[in-house]
Design an enzyme around this catalytic site. Structure first.
Site, PDB file in Angstrom:
ATOM      1  N   ALA A 144       0.660  -1.249   0.005  1.00 57.82           N
ATOM      2  CA  ALA A 144       0.196  -0.172  -0.007  1.00 57.82           C
ATOM      3  C   ALA A 144       0.698   1.270   0.061  1.00 57.82           C
ATOM      4  O   ALA A 144       0.585   2.178  -0.886  1.00 57.82           O
ATOM      5  CB  ALA A 144      -0.979  -0.080   1.287  1.00 57.82           C
ATOM      6  N   LEU A 147       2.426   1.813  -3.446  1.00 59.30           N
ATOM      7  CA  LEU A 147       1.626   2.219  -4.219  1.00 59.30           C
ATOM      8  C   LEU A 147       1.264   3.926  -4.041  1.00 59.30           C
ATOM      9  O   LEU A 147       1.369   4.476  -5.263  1.00 59.30           O
ATOM     10  CB  LEU A 147       0.211   1.418  -4.060  1.00 59.30           C
ATOM     11  CG  LEU A 147      -0.870   2.025  -4.981  1.00 59.30           C
ATOM     12  CD1 LEU A 147      -0.671   1.727  -6.402  1.00 59.30           C
ATOM     13  CD2 LEU A 147      -2.158   1.212  -4.347  1.00 59.30           C
ATOM     14  N   TYR A 148       0.816   4.138  -2.919  1.00 56.54           N
ATOM     15  CA  TYR A 148       0.717   5.437  -2.750  1.00 56.54           C
ATOM     16  C   TYR A 148       1.830   6.566  -2.871  1.00 56.54           C
ATOM     17  O   TYR A 148       1.769   7.586  -3.448  1.00 56.54           O
ATOM     18  CB  TYR A 148       0.316   5.853  -1.241  1.00 56.54           C
ATOM     19  CG  TYR A 148      -0.848   5.012  -0.887  1.00 56.54           C
ATOM     20  CD1 TYR A 148      -2.100   4.788  -1.634  1.00 56.54           C
ATOM     21  CD2 TYR A 148      -1.140   4.349   0.559  1.00 56.54           C
ATOM     22  CE1 TYR A 148      -3.244   4.045  -1.439  1.00 56.54           C
ATOM     23  CE2 TYR A 148      -2.188   3.679   0.687  1.00 56.54           C
ATOM     24  CZ  TYR A 148      -2.944   3.370  -0.172  1.00 56.54           C
ATOM     25  OH  TYR A 148      -4.260   2.798   0.308  1.00 56.54           O
ATOM     26  N   ARG A 149       3.336   6.196  -2.645  1.00 58.26           N
ATOM     27  CA  ARG A 149       4.365   6.858  -2.792  1.00 58.26           C
ATOM     28  C   ARG A 149       4.264   7.064  -4.568  1.00 58.26           C
ATOM     29  O   ARG A 149       4.606   7.890  -5.052  1.00 58.26           O
ATOM     30  CB  ARG A 149       5.449   6.320  -2.452  1.00 58.26           C
ATOM     31  CG  ARG A 149       5.446   6.426  -0.949  1.00 58.26           C
ATOM     32  CD  ARG A 149       5.517   7.895  -0.473  1.00 58.26           C
ATOM     33  NE  ARG A 149       5.803   8.004   0.992  1.00 58.26           N
ATOM     34  CZ  ARG A 149       5.393   8.693   1.853  1.00 58.26           C
ATOM     35  NH1 ARG A 149       4.550   9.825   1.438  1.00 58.26           N
ATOM     36  NH2 ARG A 149       5.818   8.952   3.189  1.00 58.26           N
TER      37      ARG A 149
END
Length: 192
Positions: A144, A147-149
């Site tokens: 997660a 992904l966000y980075r």
């Protein structure tokens, strides 16, 4: 698998499946899932609601994500607002889309499902910024977090505790828009 945009009624029709994916992905106890079922069901009527789902060719739900316009009077918004200074409130909450949930069944993780869902959700989002919260974790080990980075989310709050949860969370944000191609709607027609 195919990615589709969901309308509120699409999500409500599949609410049991949504809660099942949520429970598998988060590892939550059954009694908590029943509470979440009520929250999720009420979220579909919030202003700016947008949702996506990943379905197998047989129609099995493998993942979903949704969000809406973040506004005063909403629990998450008000918790985050109380922890931010005035400048950060203006920057992040003045015109914000909130990614409320983004989950993928563990068996489907690591195959780009979450990335496609996030990309589609952000492409449909209305607002100047987008915020989400995620449990604190090792940024290199957590799918997660990676992904966000990868999608440009930066730290807004770190080691934040929401009432009723013993885990520390990070609140991450980025500016919008994210321009991408549209996803299919639940009928299989293109558009978002």
């Amino acid at each position: 698998m195919r990615l589709v945009a969901w309308q509120p009624d699409d999500l409500l029709r599949r609410l049991d499946d949504v809660v099942g994916v949520y429970g598998e992905a988060m590892g939550y106890r059954q009694e908590l899932l029943q509470t979440r079922r009520g929250y999720i069901g009420s979220h579909v009527r919030r202003p700016g609601f947008r949702a996506v789902a990943t379905l197998t060719t047989e129609g099995r739900l493998m993942g979903f994500g949704y969000g809406y316009a973040s506004q005063s009077g909403q629990w998450w918004h008000d918790q985050v607002k109380s922890a931010l200074g005035e400048d950060s409130r203006r920057q992040w909450l003045a015109d914000c889309f909130e990614v409320v949930e983004l989950h993928v069944r563990p068996a489907a993780q690591g195959h780009g499902v979450g990335a496609r869902q996030l990309r589609a959700l952000l492409a449909m989002a209305k607002g100047r910024t987008v915020l989400l919260s995620t449990p604190e974790a090792d940024e290199q080990a957590s799918r997660a977090w990676r992904l966000y980075r990868r999608y440009g989310f930066s730290d807004v709050l770190r080691h934040f505790y929401f009432p009723g949860d013993e885990r520390a969370f990070a609140v991450l944000g980025r500016e919008l828009p994210l321009v991408e191609r549209p996803v299919e709607d639940a009928s299989g027609l293109a558009g978002a």
